[in-house]
Design an enzyme around this catalytic site. Structure first.
Site, PDB file in Angstrom:
ATOM      1  N   SER A 184     -25.455  38.152 -21.694  1.00  0.00           N
ATOM      2  CA  SER A 184     -24.102  38.128 -21.111  1.00  0.00           C
ATOM      3  C   SER A 184     -24.014  37.291 -19.840  1.00  0.00           C
ATOM      4  O   SER A 184     -23.211  37.567 -18.950  1.00  0.00           O
ATOM      5  CB  SER A 184     -23.617  39.556 -20.834  1.00  0.00           C
ATOM      6  OG  SER A 184     -23.627  40.334 -22.022  1.00  0.00           O
ATOM      7  N   ARG A 185     -24.856  36.255 -19.761  1.00  0.00           N
ATOM      8  CA  ARG A 185     -24.848  35.322 -18.631  1.00  0.00           C
ATOM      9  C   ARG A 185     -25.225  35.987 -17.305  1.00  0.00           C
ATOM     10  O   ARG A 185     -24.939  35.460 -16.230  1.00  0.00           O
ATOM     11  CB  ARG A 185     -23.483  34.627 -18.497  1.00  0.00           C
ATOM     12  CG  ARG A 185     -23.119  33.756 -19.700  1.00  0.00           C
ATOM     13  CD  ARG A 185     -24.099  32.602 -19.848  1.00  0.00           C
ATOM     14  NE  ARG A 185     -23.730  31.667 -20.887  1.00  0.00           N
ATOM     15  CZ  ARG A 185     -24.234  31.684 -22.126  1.00  0.00           C
ATOM     16  NH1 ARG A 185     -25.108  32.608 -22.474  1.00  0.00           N
ATOM     17  NH2 ARG A 185     -23.867  30.786 -23.005  1.00  0.00           N
TER      18      ARG A 185
END
Length: 219
Positions: free
Chosen positions: A196-197
């Protein structure tokens, strides 16, 4: 541009699914040791040119340019690459010695970002590396007027022919306009892709090359 093509680019994404993160507890206190560990992993992965790195330079007016070059040596003094001293990047480094390097190892979800000051290596270091190059690359170092405009491919090949004739039955010596640069880092960031970055980023910093490294975590 076709909108369909632009949409396809916009939809390109890859989530890093590796749950093995990068923590202050599992990173070396010496950034060069940590770099060696990651470089060894990239080599073991049999990636294409794991020593490829993006070198970014700036003119004295602050206009940037980037290109891929190959790392050829590193130790606690810094990171070494070789090039034509008359080409664009060398001219820019003469004007402005502050540069950055970036290594990207996609299959490992890892990158290393380096900022520092560049200086030429000694002629002895340049010669020691030059004699290990394939003969064709040695001749090319003499022949190519790097970054200059030429009329066509044939002009470049003719320059190589002339150099081949000059060094026929001789060892190719180090050109006076060719050699190494060493990037002495002030910052070295180790980046590990996460889900999710929410990536892990640990940056080593020091005020000068004789100071101790400090580690900071970045968001």
């Amino acid at each position: 541009l076709e909108r369909e093509g632009m949409d396809a680019i916009g939809n390109l994404r890859h989530d890093h699914n590796d749950d093995i993160g990068l923590d202050e507890d599992n990173i070396s206190l010496n950034p060069f040791d940590q770099f060696k560990q990651w470089m060894d992993e990239a080599i073991a992965e049999k990636m294409h040119e794991p020593n490829g790195m993006c070198l970014s330079t700036c003119t004295k007016e602050g206009r940037p340019s980037s290109r891929i070059v190959l790392l050829k040596d590193f130790d606690d003094r810094g990171f070494v690459f070789f090039t034509n001293y008359q080409g664009r990047k060398a001219r820019e480094m003469e004007e402005n010695p502050f540069v950055s390097l970036n290594f990207w190892w996609g299959p490992l979800s890892k990158q290393v970002r380096i900022e520092g000051r560049v200086s030429k290596v000694s002629a002895e270091e340049s010669t020691a590396y030059f004699v290990t190059r394939p003969r064709g690359s040695q001749l090319g170092a003499w022949a190519s007027p790097q970054s200059q405009v030429i009329e066509n491919r044939e002009q470049l090949e003719k320059l190589v022919e002339d150099i081949e004739h000059r060094f026929r039955d001789k060892d190719v010596t180090l050109p006076p306009h060719w050699g190494g640069f060493r990037v002495v880092p002030s910052k070295i960031e180790f980046w590990k892709g996460r889900k999710s970055r929410l990536h892990d980023r640990l940056r080593f910093e020091r005020d000068d090359e004789n100071a101790e490294w400090k580690i900071k975590r970045l968001a």
